[in-house]
Design an enzyme around this catalytic site. Structure first.
Site, mmCIF file in Angstrom:
data_model
loop_
_atom_site.group_PDB
_atom_site.id
_atom_site.type_symbol
_atom_site.label_atom_id
_atom_site.label_comp_id
_atom_site.label_asym_id
_atom_site.label_seq_id
_atom_site.Cartn_x
_atom_site.Cartn_y
_atom_site.Cartn_z
ATOM 1 N N GLU A 1 -8.763 -4.548 -2.728
ATOM 2 C CA GLU A 1 -8.990 -4.659 -1.281
ATOM 3 C C GLU A 1 -9.391 -3.269 -0.799
ATOM 4 O O GLU A 1 -8.542 -2.410 -0.549
ATOM 5 C CB GLU A 1 -7.728 -5.134 -0.559
ATOM 6 C CG GLU A 1 -7.272 -6.532 -0.954
ATOM 7 C CD GLU A 1 -8.143 -7.636 -0.379
ATOM 8 O OE1 GLU A 1 -9.116 -7.310 0.335
ATOM 9 O OE2 GLU A 1 -7.845 -8.808 -0.633
ATOM 10 N N CYS B 1 -8.510 -1.847 7.876
ATOM 11 C CA CYS B 1 -9.699 -2.087 7.048
ATOM 12 C C CYS B 1 -10.646 -3.053 7.739
ATOM 13 O O CYS B 1 -11.849 -3.065 7.464
ATOM 14 C CB CYS B 1 -9.306 -2.579 5.666
ATOM 15 S SG CYS B 1 -8.225 -4.013 5.689
ATOM 16 N N GLY C 1 -11.194 2.412 -5.519
ATOM 17 C CA GLY C 1 -11.557 1.253 -6.314
ATOM 18 C C GLY C 1 -12.494 1.594 -7.456
ATOM 19 O O GLY C 1 -12.393 1.028 -8.552
ATOM 20 N N GLY D 1 -7.075 0.251 -0.689
ATOM 21 C CA GLY D 1 -7.415 1.628 -0.360
ATOM 22 C C GLY D 1 -8.911 1.788 -0.171
ATOM 23 O O GLY D 1 -9.624 0.834 0.157
ATOM 24 N N SER D 2 -9.395 2.969 -0.423
ATOM 25 C CA SER D 2 -10.802 3.285 -0.206
ATOM 26 C C SER D 2 -11.664 2.742 -1.341
ATOM 27 O O SER D 2 -11.184 2.450 -2.440
ATOM 28 C CB SER D 2 -10.988 4.800 -0.116
ATOM 29 O OG SER D 2 -10.710 5.406 -1.371
#
Length: 522
Positions: free
Chosen positions: A274, A308, A257, A252-253
């Site tokens: 990730e 991404c 994280g 995700g963003s």
């Protein structure tokens, strides 16, 4: 992406068919009962292709996390004792079921995410590929035999199953990311609890149904080996907080994280993150410009900029800027935008209205910073205003500042001039994220410099291809604000296991390391 971009239509004018009916037919064919997607008052799921309501999915309450992890923990205690090659047999069966369902699951990805049919099926192929990789891996989970300074001793390392693995996936790769984790975790001896994006629960339900068929064929897998949690973000937070979840793989963003990592660190759990990517490419003076144009176009516009690894920053040497950039501007103006199921449309929809608004805010900020924006307008198709189709935007920027420094999950490519390779590499590295990067050059020295220790600081550094489109054979992931996690190939499997160093004394003596003496009078 083809070289004949200028010949493609500007948008689709086809009348949309009932996407809902198609989705329901696919769900039934894949083994998902329709009552699971027709829950009264459930979470609404809409197709980005047309804005149609695909279904309403019942969300599991927060209390479900505890029960699901309870079962997964019991499954771990049994599964860790199953020999790894036997665990690989389950993954082999999963790969077979995915092969049989490839077309239908790929079509469902297209309806729920808005990817082109080839990308939808390509995502399922990626799942099949990682299953193949993991089956081979199940007979190669190896440690080392290490040199020891003590006579008649043997030192070695062994790898053991880690525990329950939580997987939190994002909407843009709604099924592949689960498979990267699940295939490796299963052969490593770990059960998996999956919390998919609330934007893509239908593909998750279908994938779970496919996995259940593999489990049934396998025959003696413990209950709870593969679990699915459909819920909002609080469900993912509860999964992160559960002390029995040994590893959380979260995609995700960077903001997500930053929230997840401290919670996992506080309880000494493993984090496989990730996160965001603000990926760049350098076009050097010697570059094959036809190749570069095709590589840039796919990397920047494919999946409507919602990867991404999407190319977001482009550094073009000043000597070729006025040759390449006008060609790119023409490509951006002519590329087909619309329902990706229609021939000629290479750019599909943004996932929702919020994504469109974020794109416009970034373009406004670029204009305020002196940027020249080409494209970026909304494209009306047969779906009307119910869907968010945007023409990809190419933005010529005077300096590396403002919105250039931040990832916007939309098809925006910022283009800047550079003079020296040192300058271009410094710009490549001058952002928080460190996922993917590339250089287009026919100069061996430039290529080698870019992939060296003094070159790109990203987890992925490519030469003469764009930054997107990674294969599963290599470890996937990035550095800095991208999170440092690695998934898929190479030795990524080690994240799902715990390492033990073993020393075995087969002598009658007890020598200590480093010559330490500790003699007792017995």
């Amino acid at each position: 992406m083809t070289a004949s971009l200028a010949s493609l239509p500007a948008s689709s004018s086809a009348t949309p068919s009932s996407v809902t009916a198609q989705a329901h037919a696919l769900l039934q064919a894949l083994g998902v009962p329709l009552d699971q997607v027709q829950a009264e008052g459930g979470w609404p799921v809409r197709s980005p292709l047309t804005g149609e309501l695909l279904g309403q999915v019942a969300l599991q309450p927060a209390s479900a996390v505890t029960a699901v992890v309870d079962q997964a923990q019991r499954a771990f205690l049994a599964w860790r004792e199953v020999p790894a090659p036997r665990r690989g047999e389950l993954v082999r069966l999963l790969g077979e079921e995915l092969r049989a369902a490839k077309t239908q699951l790929g079509q469902l990805v297209t309806l729920e995410v808005g990817k082109s049919p080839s990308e939808g099926e390509g995502e399922v192929q990626e799942m099949i590929d990682i299953c193949d990789f993991a089956v081979g891996l199940s007979r190669q989970l190896h440690g080392l035999t290490l040199a020891t300074e003590r006579a008649q001793h043997r030192m070695m390392e062994t790898w053991h199953p880690l525990g329950v693995c939580g997987v939190i996936s994002a909407f843009n790769f709604p099924v592949a990311v689960w498979s990267w984790n699940a295939a490796l975790a299963l052969v490593c001896g770990d059960p998996v609890v999956w919390k998919p994006s609330e934007k893509t629960p239908l593909t998750a339900l279908a994938t779970h149904a496919i996995a259940q068929r593999a489990l049934a064929r396998f025959g003696d897998a413990p209950e709870g080996l593969l679990s699915l949690l459909i819920g909002e973000r609080d469900t993912g937070a509860d999964l992160v907080d559960d002390p029995r979840v040994a590893l959380v793989s979260a995609t995700g963003s960077t903001a997500m994280g930053r929230a997840v990592a401290p919670k996992l660190a506080a309880r000494f759990a493993r984090a496989l993150l990730e996160l965001g990517g603000n990926n760049a490419a350098i076009v050097a003076p010697s570059a094959d410009l036809d190749l570069a144009l095709r590589g840039i176009a796919f990397a920047a516009m494919g999946t409507a900029g919602q990867r991404c690894t999407t190319l977001r920053r482009l550094f073009v040497h000043e000597s070729i800027y006025d040759t390449l950039v006008p060609r790119l501007v023409r490509a951006y103006a002519s590329v087909g935008v619309g329902d990706p199921r229609e021939p000629g449309n290479l750019v599909g929809p943004l996932i929702d209205e919020a994504a469109w608004q974020a794109m416009q805010q970034a373009l406004d900020a670029a204009r305020a910073a002196g940027g020249t924006v080409h494209g970026g307008e909304r494209v009306l198709t047969a779906a009307g205003a119910a869907a968010c189709y945007a023409r990809p935007a190419l933005v010529e920027m005077p300096t590396h500042t403002g919105p250039v420094l931040h990832e916007t999950f939309a098809p925006i490519l910022y283009v800047l001039r550079y003079q020296t390779l040192d300058e271009a590499i410094a710009l490549n590295n001058a952002v928080g994220a460190g996922l993917s990067s590339s250089i287009f050059t026919l100069n061996l020295r430039e290529a080698e410099r870019f992939v060296s220790a003094t070159g790109s600081d990203c987890g992925i550094a490519n030469v003469n291809i764009g930054p997107s489109g990674a294969e599963i054979g290599g470890a996937f992931g990035g550095e800095k604000e991208t999170g440092g996690g690695r998934e898929a190939g190479s030795d990524s499997w080690k994240a799902y296991m715990r390492r033990a160093t073993n020393t075995i004394n087969y002598s009658t003596e007890l020598p200590l390391a480093q010559g330490v003496k500790f003699d007792l009078d017995a």
